[in-house]
Scaffold this motif. Structure first.
Motif, PDB file in Angstrom:
ATOM      1  N   PRO A 299      55.633  44.942  41.624  1.00  0.00           N
ATOM      2  CA  PRO A 299      55.915  44.348  39.581  1.00  0.00           C
ATOM      3  C   PRO A 299      54.640  45.200  39.349  1.00  0.00           C
ATOM      4  O   PRO A 299      53.307  45.580  39.925  1.00  0.00           O
TER       5      PRO A 299
ATOM      6  N   CYS B 193      51.276  43.067  30.359  1.00  0.00           N
ATOM      7  CA  CYS B 193      52.251  44.015  29.991  1.00  0.00           C
ATOM      8  C   CYS B 193      51.609  44.340  28.107  1.00  0.00           C
ATOM      9  O   CYS B 193      50.885  42.976  27.633  1.00  0.00           O
TER      10      CYS B 193
ATOM     11  N   CYS C 143      53.395  45.040  35.922  1.00  0.00           N
ATOM     12  CA  CYS C 143      52.354  43.767  34.950  1.00  0.00           C
ATOM     13  C   CYS C 143      53.266  42.260  34.440  1.00  0.00           C
ATOM     14  O   CYS C 143      54.259  41.785  34.734  1.00  0.00           O
TER      15      CYS C 143
ATOM     16  N   TYR D 155      57.572  39.455  35.541  1.00  0.00           N
ATOM     17  CA  TYR D 155      57.594  41.118  35.494  1.00  0.00           C
ATOM     18  C   TYR D 155      58.025  42.451  35.516  1.00  0.00           C
ATOM     19  O   TYR D 155      59.457  41.825  36.527  1.00  0.00           O
TER      20      TYR D 155
ATOM     21  N   LEU E 195      48.061  40.049  38.183  1.00  0.00           N
ATOM     22  CA  LEU E 195      48.491  41.532  37.586  1.00  0.00           C
ATOM     23  C   LEU E 195      47.811  41.435  36.293  1.00  0.00           C
ATOM     24  O   LEU E 195      47.126  40.323  35.565  1.00  0.00           O
TER      25      LEU E 195
END
Length: 147
Positions: free
Chosen positions: A114, A23, A116, A106, A20
């Motif tokens: 998901p 964020c 991030c 996440y 991932l």
């Protein structure tokens, strides 16, 4: 509990579809999932999970996050800039438990996928349903020094 984060180097590359992105903003208005292999129960009956566990949480972004009482919060320089306070989405008693430290949180999109990597399990208290996660985005400059 300051700077509760680490970086490790893998011996082999990992396929991009298995990772991932980090964020880089708040997802407080999204459902936040946590995943971990920690104990499935508190106390003497607690044993590590045998399969990956996931639970849905919501982020608390105001002073209603009880940072586990004055005896604990006095030891921690609490800031929403580098921490995420989570509580069960449905008001249940799920939370990150013993041996969940470092587990992921996440945000989920509308399809419950998901988005991030949001946070890493840092600490909690067995008497409350809140769990505190290290906010990954607060460490992006530090992380970028290593990658």
């Amino acid at each position: 509990m300051e700077n509760d984060i680490l970086i490790f180097e893998l011996d082999e590359p990992v396929s991009a579809d298995k990772v991932l992105p980090m964020c880089d903003k708040s997802y407080a208005n999204h459902t936040i999932a946590i995943a971990g292999m920690g104990n499935t129960k508190l106390g003497a009956d607690g044993s590590p999970a045998t399969v990956l566990q996931e639970a849905k949480f919501k982020e608390i972004v105001d002073s209603t996050c009880p940072v586990f009482g004055p005896e604990f919060s006095s030891k921690v320089n609490w800031s929403y800039d580098n921490r995420i306070c989570l509580m069960p989405e449905d008001g249940g008693d799920e939370k990150a438990l013993y041996r969940d430290s470092g587990s992921a949180s996440y945000p989920l999109d509308d399809n419950e996928e998901p988005i991030c990597a949001y946070g890493l399990a840092s600490y909690g208290d067995k008497n409350v349903t809140f769990s505190v996660y290290t906010r990954i985005s607060a460490y992006i400059p530090w992380i970028n020094n290593f990658i």
